[in-house]
Motif scaffolding. Structure first.
Motif, PDB file in Angstrom:
ATOM      1  N   GLN A  30      -4.409  -8.062  11.618  1.00 49.61           N
ATOM      2  CA  GLN A  30      -5.067  -6.800  11.267  1.00 49.61           C
ATOM      3  C   GLN A  30      -4.078  -5.645  11.271  1.00 49.61           C
ATOM      4  N   CYS A  31      -3.151  -5.679  12.214  1.00 51.02           N
ATOM      5  CA  CYS A  31      -2.150  -4.608  12.302  1.00 51.02           C
ATOM      6  C   CYS A  31      -1.168  -4.665  11.138  1.00 51.02           C
ATOM      7  N   ARG A  32      -0.907  -5.850  10.625  1.00 50.61           N
ATOM      8  CA  ARG A  32      -0.034  -5.963   9.450  1.00 50.61           C
ATOM      9  C   ARG A  32      -0.590  -5.142   8.302  1.00 50.61           C
ATOM     10  N   GLU A  33      -1.877  -5.246   8.068  1.00 46.22           N
ATOM     11  CA  GLU A  33      -2.500  -4.492   6.979  1.00 46.22           C
ATOM     12  C   GLU A  33      -2.589  -3.006   7.305  1.00 46.22           C
ATOM     13  N   ARG A  34      -2.924  -2.687   8.556  1.00 44.42           N
ATOM     14  CA  ARG A  34      -3.095  -1.289   8.941  1.00 44.42           C
ATOM     15  C   ARG A  34      -1.774  -0.512   8.857  1.00 44.42           C
ATOM     16  N   PHE A  35      -0.687  -1.139   9.342  1.00 44.83           N
ATOM     17  CA  PHE A  35       0.601  -0.437   9.408  1.00 44.83           C
ATOM     18  C   PHE A  35       1.574  -0.854   8.312  1.00 44.83           C
ATOM     19  N   GLN A  36       1.150  -1.809   7.471  1.00 46.37           N
ATOM     20  CA  GLN A  36       2.002  -2.263   6.369  1.00 46.37           C
ATOM     21  C   GLN A  36       3.356  -2.754   6.886  1.00 46.37           C
ATOM     22  N   ARG A  37       3.281  -3.565   7.937  1.00 48.37           N
ATOM     23  CA  ARG A  37       4.474  -4.136   8.554  1.00 48.37           C
ATOM     24  C   ARG A  37       4.298  -5.652   8.671  1.00 48.37           C
ATOM     25  N   SER A  38       5.409  -6.356   8.804  1.00 52.02           N
ATOM     26  CA  SER A  38       5.335  -7.808   9.019  1.00 52.02           C
ATOM     27  C   SER A  38       4.833  -8.101  10.424  1.00 52.02           C
ATOM     28  N   GLY A  39       4.339  -9.312  10.615  1.00 49.02           N
ATOM     29  CA  GLY A  39       3.850  -9.698  11.940  1.00 49.02           C
ATOM     30  C   GLY A  39       4.930  -9.655  13.000  1.00 49.02           C
ATOM     31  N   SER A  40       6.141 -10.072  12.634  1.00 45.43           N
ATOM     32  CA  SER A  40       7.234 -10.058  13.601  1.00 45.43           C
ATOM     33  C   SER A  40       7.605  -8.629  13.999  1.00 45.43           C
ATOM     34  N   THR A  41       7.547  -7.702  13.055  1.00 44.27           N
ATOM     35  CA  THR A  41       7.832  -6.297  13.375  1.00 44.27           C
ATOM     36  C   THR A  41       6.783  -5.725  14.320  1.00 44.27           C
ATOM     37  N   ILE A  42       5.519  -6.039  14.063  1.00 50.20           N
ATOM     38  CA  ILE A  42       4.428  -5.573  14.929  1.00 50.20           C
ATOM     39  C   ILE A  42       4.620  -6.101  16.346  1.00 50.20           C
ATOM     40  N   SER A  43       4.841  -7.401  16.481  1.00 50.78           N
ATOM     41  CA  SER A  43       4.977  -8.020  17.801  1.00 50.78           C
ATOM     42  C   SER A  43       6.194  -7.490  18.548  1.00 50.78           C
ATOM     43  N   SER A  68       0.844  -1.206   0.000  1.00 52.46           N
ATOM     44  CA  SER A  68       0.000   0.000   0.000  1.00 52.46           C
ATOM     45  C   SER A  68       0.873   1.247   0.000  1.00 52.46           C
ATOM     46  N   LYS A  69       0.394   2.269  -0.692  1.00 54.48           N
ATOM     47  CA  LYS A  69       1.120   3.541  -0.714  1.00 54.48           C
ATOM     48  C   LYS A  69       1.026   4.266   0.629  1.00 54.48           C
ATOM     49  N   GLN A  70      -0.007   3.916   1.432  1.00 59.66           N
ATOM     50  CA  GLN A  70      -0.163   4.552   2.740  1.00 59.66           C
ATOM     51  C   GLN A  70       0.517   3.680   3.800  1.00 59.66           C
ATOM     52  N   THR A  71       1.716   4.019   4.163  1.00 62.50           N
ATOM     53  CA  THR A  71       2.446   3.285   5.189  1.00 62.50           C
ATOM     54  C   THR A  71       1.853   3.585   6.559  1.00 62.50           C
ATOM     55  N   GLY A  72       2.302   2.814   7.561  1.00 64.20           N
ATOM     56  CA  GLY A  72       1.838   3.062   8.920  1.00 64.20           C
ATOM     57  C   GLY A  72       2.203   4.454   9.401  1.00 64.20           C
ATOM     58  N   GLU A  73       3.422   4.882   9.108  1.00 68.17           N
ATOM     59  CA  GLU A  73       3.876   6.217   9.494  1.00 68.17           C
ATOM     60  C   GLU A  73       3.009   7.293   8.858  1.00 68.17           C
ATOM     61  N   THR A  74       2.693   7.115   7.571  1.00 67.29           N
ATOM     62  CA  THR A  74       1.850   8.085   6.865  1.00 67.29           C
ATOM     63  C   THR A  74       0.467   8.159   7.485  1.00 67.29           C
ATOM     64  N   TRP A  75      -0.091   6.984   7.802  1.00 70.76           N
ATOM     65  CA  TRP A  75      -1.442   6.951   8.379  1.00 70.76           C
ATOM     66  C   TRP A  75      -1.475   7.627   9.751  1.00 70.76           C
ATOM     67  N   ILE A  76      -0.479   7.342  10.597  1.00 69.37           N
ATOM     68  CA  ILE A  76      -0.444   7.947  11.927  1.00 69.37           C
ATOM     69  C   ILE A  76      -0.313   9.467  11.832  1.00 69.37           C
ATOM     70  N   ARG A  77       0.541   9.929  10.936  1.00 68.71           N
ATOM     71  CA  ARG A  77       0.682  11.377  10.758  1.00 68.71           C
ATOM     72  C   ARG A  77      -0.618  11.999  10.278  1.00 68.71           C
ATOM     73  N   ILE A 110       1.315   1.890  17.078  1.00 74.23           N
ATOM     74  CA  ILE A 110       1.009   0.455  17.018  1.00 74.23           C
ATOM     75  C   ILE A 110       0.557  -0.045  18.380  1.00 74.23           C
ATOM     76  N   PHE A 111       1.275   0.337  19.413  1.00 77.76           N
ATOM     77  CA  PHE A 111       0.984  -0.108  20.768  1.00 77.76           C
ATOM     78  C   PHE A 111      -0.411   0.335  21.215  1.00 77.76           C
ATOM     79  N   LEU A 112      -0.707   1.616  21.065  1.00 77.14           N
ATOM     80  CA  LEU A 112      -2.008   2.138  21.499  1.00 77.14           C
ATOM     81  C   LEU A 112      -3.147   1.590  20.651  1.00 77.14           C
TER      82      LEU A 112
END
Length: 340
Positions: free
Chosen positions: A125-138, A55-64, A112-114
Motif C-alpha cells: 500500500q505504501c508503494r502506491e501511496r509514496f510512489q516508491r519501491s518496496g525495498s525503499t519503503i522498508s 503517478s505525477k503525485q510523488t510521496g514528497e508532493t503528497w506529504i507537502r 512514511i514511518f508515521l
C-alpha cells in the motif's frame, strides 16, 4: 533400363536430404521465436523501462500537500498535528542525525514511518501511496525506527507475535510486580487487589472515605489500572500497527512498541491532554466507569468484588509464593496507610 534405375535412385536421395533438412529448419525456427521473445522482454524491462510508479503525485508532493493543508489531514495520516510533525522532524534531524539523502528527503522518511505506524499500511500500500519501491519503503522505515527509539518505557504490554515455545522467557523476567485484577491467582510477580473490599473508582467517589489499609491499596490499585487502560487505549487507537503487528522479528516488534510510546510522550509534551485523540479516549474511559457504576447500582457484582473475605485462597495457601505476595501486598498497603 539402367538409366531409369539411376534416375529413380537420384530422386530418392533428394527426398531423403529434404527430410533431413526440414526438421532442422523447424528446430531453428522454434529457437528463433524463443530468442526473439527473450530479446523483447529484455528490451521492455531494461531498455524501454516503463516505470511502475508513474503517478505525477510523488510521496514528497503528497506529504507537502498534507502539511500545507487542513490540520485534520495531518492528524488522519500521521496521527499528530502539523506543528508536532515539524517539531519531531527537527529533533530527529538535529539530535539524531536523520539526513536527507540524494533520492529522498528526511520529511518523506518521517512521513512514511508515521503513516505505517498510524494506519497500519502494508508495504504494498505504501508503494502506491509514496510512489516508491518496496525495498525503499522498508529501508527508510527501518532507518527512522532506529532513530525514533529515543526512550525506553519498561514494564508495558503490547501483544507480539512469538512461537509458543519462545514466549515464557519474556514473561516477568525482570522480577517486576505486574498489576492484575482479582481474576489472577495470588502468586509471585502478580499484585492484585484485596477481595471483598471496594475497588472501582465510582464506588469510592460515591461512598464514604477510605478507612482501612485494604481500601487504600485497592483505591491506588484502581487508579493505576485506570491510567494503564486509558494509556493503552490511546496507544492502540492512535497507532493501528499495534492492533495488527506485522510478523517482523521480535526485536523489531519491540522497537516499534517503544517508538510509538516515545512519540506518544512527545505529542503529550507538546499538546498536553488537550489533543483531540486524548480527549476522545478520556470520554470513552468516563463512559466505561459510569457503566460500571450503573451495574453496581443495580446490584451486579463487579469483577473485583467478592462477598467472602477469604482472598480467593482456592488451595493456594500451601504455595510459598502466595504467602510471599500476601506479605508484599500488606507491606505496600501499610506504607500507603502511613503516608496519609
Amino acid at each position: 533400363m539402367s538409366i531409369v534405375e539411376n534416375y529413380h535412385g537420384d530422386e530418392s536421395d533428394d527426398d531423403k536430404e529434404k527430410k533431413e533438412i526440414l526438421p532442422r529448419m523447424e528446430c531453428f525456427n522454434r529457437l528463433f521465436v524463443v530468442a526473439s521473445s527473450f530479446v523483447q522482454l529484455y528490451y521492455e524491462k531494461y531498455i524501454l523501462k516503463q516505470p511502475c510508479m508513474d503517478s505525477k503525485q510523488t510521496g514528497e508532493t503528497w506529504i507537502r500537500e498534507v502539511l500545507d493543508g487542513h490540520e485534520s489531514r495531518c492528524m488522519i495520516n500521521f496521527r499528530m498535528s502539523k506543528m508536532v510533525f515539524t517539531s519531531l522532524l527537527r529533533v530527529l534531524e538535529i539530535r539524531y542525525n536523520l539526513q536527507t539523502s540524494r533520492n529522498i528527503s528526511s520529511t518523506e522518511m518521517l512521513g512514511i514511518f508515521l503513516y505505517i505506524l498510524g494506519t497500519g499500511a502494508k508495504v504494498s500500500q505504501c508503494r502506491e501511496r509514496f510512489q516508491r519501491s518496496g525495498s525503499t519503503i522498508s529501508r527508510h522505515f527501518a532507518i527512522v525506527l532506529e532513530k525514533d527509539c529515543i526512550g525506553a518505557i519498561d514494564g508495558t504490554h503490547i501483544a507480539a507475535i512469538l512461537p509458543p515455545n519462545e514466549q515464557v522467557p519474556y514473561i516477568g523476567r525482570k522480577g517486576k510486580y505486574y498489576l492484575v485484577d482479582s481474576g489472577y491467582p495470588q502468586m509471585k510477580g502478580y499484585l492484585g487487589p484485596y477481595r471483598g473490599q471496594r475497588y472501582h473508582l465510582p464506588d469510592f467517589r460515591r461512598g464514604r472515605p477510605v478507612s482501612s489499609k485494604e481500601e487504600i491499596l485497592n483505591h491506588s490499585h484502581s487508579l493505576l489500572r485506570s491510567v494503564i487502560e486509558r494509556t493503552f487505549g490511546v496507544l492502540k487507537k492512535k497507532w493501528a500497527i499495534l492492533r495488527d503487528m506485522p510478523s517482523y522479528s521480535f526485536e523489531k516488534q519491540t522497537m516499534i512498541v517503544v517508538a510509538t510510546m516515545t512519540i506518544h510522550n512527545f505529542i503529550r509534551k507538546h499538546v498536553g491532554r488537550s489533543g483531540a485523540d486524548f480527549m476522545e479516549y478520556e470520554d470513552i474511559n468516563w463512559a466505561y466507569e459510569n457503566i460500571i457504576h450503573s451495574k453496581n447500582e443495580h446490584g451486579r457484582e463487579s469483577d473485583d468484588d467478592d462477598d467472602d473475605d477469604d482472598d480467593g485462597d482456592d488451595g493456594e495457601s500451601n504455595n510459598s509464593s502466595y504467602f510471599e505476595m500476601e506479605l508484599t501486598r500488606d507491606a505496600i498497603a501499610s506504607s500507603l496507610m502511613n503516608s496519609l
